[in-house]
Design a protein around this motif. Structure first.
Motif, PDB file in Angstrom:
ATOM      1  N   ALA A 121       5.608   9.156  -5.137  1.00 12.38           N
ATOM      2  CA  ALA A 121       5.400   7.884  -6.831  1.00 12.38           C
ATOM      3  C   ALA A 121       5.402   6.867  -5.894  1.00 12.38           C
ATOM      4  O   ALA A 121       4.758   5.800  -6.735  1.00 12.38           O
ATOM      5  CB  ALA A 121       6.444   8.148  -7.778  1.00 12.38           C
ATOM      6  N   ASP A 122       7.064   6.720  -4.966  1.00 13.75           N
ATOM      7  CA  ASP A 122       7.664   5.359  -4.652  1.00 13.75           C
ATOM      8  C   ASP A 122       6.403   4.549  -4.187  1.00 13.75           C
ATOM      9  O   ASP A 122       5.741   3.689  -3.962  1.00 13.75           O
ATOM     10  CB  ASP A 122       8.565   5.602  -4.270  1.00 13.75           C
ATOM     11  CG  ASP A 122       8.971   4.001  -4.310  1.00 13.75           C
ATOM     12  OD1 ASP A 122       8.707   3.748  -4.266  1.00 13.75           O
ATOM     13  OD2 ASP A 122       9.513   3.883  -1.996  1.00 13.75           O
ATOM     14  N   PHE A 123       5.825   5.015  -3.065  1.00 14.08           N
ATOM     15  CA  PHE A 123       4.782   4.897  -1.786  1.00 14.08           C
ATOM     16  C   PHE A 123       3.379   4.962  -2.176  1.00 14.08           C
ATOM     17  O   PHE A 123       1.831   3.767  -2.701  1.00 14.08           O
ATOM     18  CB  PHE A 123       4.376   5.852  -0.839  1.00 14.08           C
ATOM     19  CG  PHE A 123       3.232   6.070  -0.499  1.00 14.08           C
ATOM     20  CD1 PHE A 123       2.958   5.462   0.505  1.00 14.08           C
ATOM     21  CD2 PHE A 123       2.057   6.539  -0.728  1.00 14.08           C
ATOM     22  CE1 PHE A 123       1.584   5.141   0.904  1.00 14.08           C
ATOM     23  CE2 PHE A 123       0.775   7.030   0.122  1.00 14.08           C
ATOM     24  CZ  PHE A 123       0.652   5.625   0.871  1.00 14.08           C
ATOM     25  N   ILE A 124       2.474   6.067  -3.765  1.00 11.97           N
ATOM     26  CA  ILE A 124       1.724   5.628  -4.571  1.00 11.97           C
ATOM     27  C   ILE A 124       1.607   4.271  -5.343  1.00 11.97           C
ATOM     28  O   ILE A 124       0.596   3.385  -5.319  1.00 11.97           O
ATOM     29  CB  ILE A 124       1.418   6.461  -5.344  1.00 11.97           C
ATOM     30  CG1 ILE A 124       0.536   8.066  -4.452  1.00 11.97           C
ATOM     31  CG2 ILE A 124       0.614   6.531  -6.371  1.00 11.97           C
ATOM     32  CD1 ILE A 124       1.336   9.391  -5.279  1.00 11.97           C
ATOM     33  N   TYR A 125       2.742   4.315  -6.969  1.00 18.15           N
ATOM     34  CA  TYR A 125       2.746   2.945  -6.749  1.00 18.15           C
ATOM     35  C   TYR A 125       2.718   1.384  -5.873  1.00 18.15           C
ATOM     36  O   TYR A 125       1.957   0.468  -6.442  1.00 18.15           O
ATOM     37  CB  TYR A 125       4.566   3.222  -7.718  1.00 18.15           C
ATOM     38  CG  TYR A 125       4.297   1.328  -8.239  1.00 18.15           C
ATOM     39  CD1 TYR A 125       3.377   1.105  -9.396  1.00 18.15           C
ATOM     40  CD2 TYR A 125       5.607   0.663  -7.880  1.00 18.15           C
ATOM     41  CE1 TYR A 125       3.868  -0.333  -9.570  1.00 18.15           C
ATOM     42  CE2 TYR A 125       5.553  -1.047  -7.770  1.00 18.15           C
ATOM     43  CZ  TYR A 125       4.347  -1.118  -8.850  1.00 18.15           C
ATOM     44  OH  TYR A 125       4.954  -2.637  -9.703  1.00 18.15           O
ATOM     45  N   HIS A 126       3.669   1.248  -5.039  1.00 21.98           N
ATOM     46  CA  HIS A 126       3.032   0.132  -4.071  1.00 21.98           C
ATOM     47  C   HIS A 126       1.764   0.115  -3.309  1.00 21.98           C
ATOM     48  O   HIS A 126       1.433  -1.184  -3.482  1.00 21.98           O
ATOM     49  CB  HIS A 126       4.053   0.158  -3.470  1.00 21.98           C
ATOM     50  CG  HIS A 126       5.750  -0.132  -3.628  1.00 21.98           C
ATOM     51  ND1 HIS A 126       6.505   0.584  -4.171  1.00 21.98           N
ATOM     52  CD2 HIS A 126       6.265  -1.843  -3.884  1.00 21.98           C
ATOM     53  CE1 HIS A 126       7.147   0.058  -4.530  1.00 21.98           C
ATOM     54  NE2 HIS A 126       7.229  -1.029  -4.798  1.00 21.98           N
ATOM     55  N   LEU A 127       1.561   1.504  -3.573  1.00 18.60           N
ATOM     56  CA  LEU A 127       0.147   1.455  -2.321  1.00 18.60           C
ATOM     57  C   LEU A 127      -1.106   0.547  -4.256  1.00 18.60           C
ATOM     58  O   LEU A 127      -1.917  -0.782  -3.587  1.00 18.60           O
ATOM     59  CB  LEU A 127      -0.750   2.929  -2.081  1.00 18.60           C
ATOM     60  CG  LEU A 127      -2.006   3.011  -1.953  1.00 18.60           C
ATOM     61  CD1 LEU A 127      -2.425   1.754  -0.488  1.00 18.60           C
ATOM     62  CD2 LEU A 127      -2.718   4.274  -1.841  1.00 18.60           C
ATOM     63  N   ILE A 128      -0.841   1.437  -4.679  1.00 24.86           N
ATOM     64  CA  ILE A 128      -1.927   0.959  -6.308  1.00 24.86           C
ATOM     65  C   ILE A 128      -1.431  -1.160  -6.250  1.00 24.86           C
ATOM     66  O   ILE A 128      -2.628  -1.542  -6.634  1.00 24.86           O
ATOM     67  CB  ILE A 128      -1.358   1.524  -7.592  1.00 24.86           C
ATOM     68  CG1 ILE A 128      -1.625   2.864  -7.492  1.00 24.86           C
ATOM     69  CG2 ILE A 128      -2.191   0.166  -8.796  1.00 24.86           C
ATOM     70  CD1 ILE A 128      -1.452   3.538  -8.326  1.00 24.86           C
ATOM     71  N   ALA A 129      -0.231  -1.343  -6.262  1.00 28.64           N
ATOM     72  CA  ALA A 129       0.602  -2.277  -6.184  1.00 28.64           C
ATOM     73  C   ALA A 129      -0.628  -3.221  -5.485  1.00 28.64           C
ATOM     74  O   ALA A 129      -1.030  -4.626  -5.285  1.00 28.64           O
ATOM     75  CB  ALA A 129       1.462  -2.809  -6.582  1.00 28.64           C
ATOM     76  N   VAL A 130      -0.313  -2.806  -4.095  1.00 25.66           N
ATOM     77  CA  VAL A 130      -1.134  -3.587  -3.047  1.00 25.66           C
ATOM     78  C   VAL A 130      -2.397  -3.965  -3.080  1.00 25.66           C
ATOM     79  O   VAL A 130      -3.114  -4.416  -3.811  1.00 25.66           O
ATOM     80  CB  VAL A 130      -0.670  -2.915  -1.543  1.00 25.66           C
ATOM     81  CG1 VAL A 130      -1.845  -3.927  -0.442  1.00 25.66           C
ATOM     82  CG2 VAL A 130       0.253  -3.769  -1.424  1.00 25.66           C
ATOM     83  N   VAL A 131      -2.935  -3.325  -3.976  1.00 23.28           N
ATOM     84  CA  VAL A 131      -4.737  -3.014  -4.740  1.00 23.28           C
ATOM     85  C   VAL A 131      -5.254  -4.052  -5.256  1.00 23.28           C
ATOM     86  O   VAL A 131      -5.789  -4.729  -5.181  1.00 23.28           O
ATOM     87  CB  VAL A 131      -5.390  -1.574  -4.397  1.00 23.28           C
ATOM     88  CG1 VAL A 131      -6.775  -1.800  -4.956  1.00 23.28           C
ATOM     89  CG2 VAL A 131      -5.345  -0.640  -3.310  1.00 23.28           C
ATOM     90  N   PHE A 132      -4.154  -3.498  -6.246  1.00 22.52           N
ATOM     91  CA  PHE A 132      -4.900  -4.537  -7.382  1.00 22.52           C
ATOM     92  C   PHE A 132      -3.908  -5.986  -7.336  1.00 22.52           C
ATOM     93  O   PHE A 132      -5.096  -7.187  -8.060  1.00 22.52           O
ATOM     94  CB  PHE A 132      -3.014  -4.525  -8.592  1.00 22.52           C
ATOM     95  CG  PHE A 132      -3.842  -3.363  -9.677  1.00 22.52           C
ATOM     96  CD1 PHE A 132      -5.161  -2.218  -9.195  1.00 22.52           C
ATOM     97  CD2 PHE A 132      -2.598  -3.675 -10.913  1.00 22.52           C
ATOM     98  CE1 PHE A 132      -5.154  -0.946 -10.335  1.00 22.52           C
ATOM     99  CE2 PHE A 132      -3.487  -2.315 -11.358  1.00 22.52           C
ATOM    100  CZ  PHE A 132      -4.794  -1.394 -11.048  1.00 22.52           C
ATOM    101  N   TYR A 133      -2.902  -6.958  -6.080  1.00 20.24           N
ATOM    102  CA  TYR A 133      -2.525  -7.707  -5.903  1.00 20.24           C
ATOM    103  C   TYR A 133      -3.681  -7.948  -4.976  1.00 20.24           C
ATOM    104  O   TYR A 133      -3.680  -9.713  -4.934  1.00 20.24           O
ATOM    105  CB  TYR A 133      -1.261  -7.982  -5.070  1.00 20.24           C
ATOM    106  CG  TYR A 133      -0.697  -8.833  -6.597  1.00 20.24           C
ATOM    107  CD1 TYR A 133      -0.331 -10.036  -6.197  1.00 20.24           C
ATOM    108  CD2 TYR A 133       0.728  -8.082  -6.679  1.00 20.24           C
ATOM    109  CE1 TYR A 133       0.648 -10.768  -7.256  1.00 20.24           C
ATOM    110  CE2 TYR A 133       1.272  -8.749  -7.929  1.00 20.24           C
ATOM    111  CZ  TYR A 133       1.580  -9.975  -8.076  1.00 20.24           C
ATOM    112  OH  TYR A 133       2.546 -10.580  -9.216  1.00 20.24           O
ATOM    113  N   LEU A 134      -4.593  -7.597  -4.340  1.00 22.04           N
ATOM    114  CA  LEU A 134      -4.599  -7.912  -2.948  1.00 22.04           C
ATOM    115  C   LEU A 134      -6.021  -8.941  -3.631  1.00 22.04           C
ATOM    116  O   LEU A 134      -6.637  -9.531  -3.800  1.00 22.04           O
ATOM    117  CB  LEU A 134      -5.104  -7.221  -2.290  1.00 22.04           C
ATOM    118  CG  LEU A 134      -5.858  -7.365  -1.477  1.00 22.04           C
ATOM    119  CD1 LEU A 134      -5.652  -9.050  -0.418  1.00 22.04           C
ATOM    120  CD2 LEU A 134      -6.832  -6.402  -0.512  1.00 22.04           C
TER     121      LEU A 134
END
Length: 156
Positions: free
Chosen positions: A86-99
């Motif tokens: 879940a930690d990995f998936i959340y940070h992947l989503i955050a990267v896509v959103f922030y980019l």
């Protein structure tokens, strides 16, 4: 070498959150994400749709990162592999959103470069430039956190 592998394969709790990699990145993510939120909110929202997305992303990621930090600090994760995933998936989503938010914000700021098109004060343009810089720094922090979380997830 064995100590580094063991530390990487376990999820921290308590004050260890503030001293382990990648979890030490929570604080800079909160600071720079909060700066993006504050800077975008302090300017005039002329094209509401792209800047609304930037505000959504900055507030969503700020709140979720804070909640994630609290869960890890309180030990609510019980050191399970599901939390590492879940930690990995959340940070992947955050990267896509922030980019995506950073690209929108940079595009809008470039459009404001010709101030004759929009009657905004120069200070708003300078604030938007600062928001773009902090947005890309936040994207980089989330990307590094995502990579390190993936390494931890794979070693779990």
């Amino acid at each position: 070498m064995a100590a580094a592998t063991q530390q990487m394969s376990s999820l921290p709790s308590g004050l260890r959150v503030f001293s382990t990699v990648p979890d030490i990145l929570y604080l800079p993510e909160l600071v720079f994400g909060g700066l993006v939120w504050i800077l975008v909110a302090s300017t005039s929202v002329v094209p509401p749709n792209p800047l609304g997305w930037v505000m959504f992303v900055s507030i969503f990621c700020f709140v979720m990162t804070f909640l994630w930090l609290i869960i890890f600090a309180c030990g609510g994760h019980k050191n399970s592999s599901a939390w590492a995933t879940a930690d990995f998936i959340y940070h992947l989503i955050a990267v896509v959103f922030y980019l995506s938010a950073s690209v929108f914000l940079a595009y809008i700021t470039v459009l404001f470069k010709d101030l004759s098109l929009v009657s905004l004060p120069v200070k708003y343009y300078k604030i938007d430039i600062a928001a773009v810089v902090f947005s890309y720094v936040t994207t980089l922090l989330y990307f590094i956190h995502c990579i390190l979380s993936a390494v931890r997830w794979k070693s779990f």
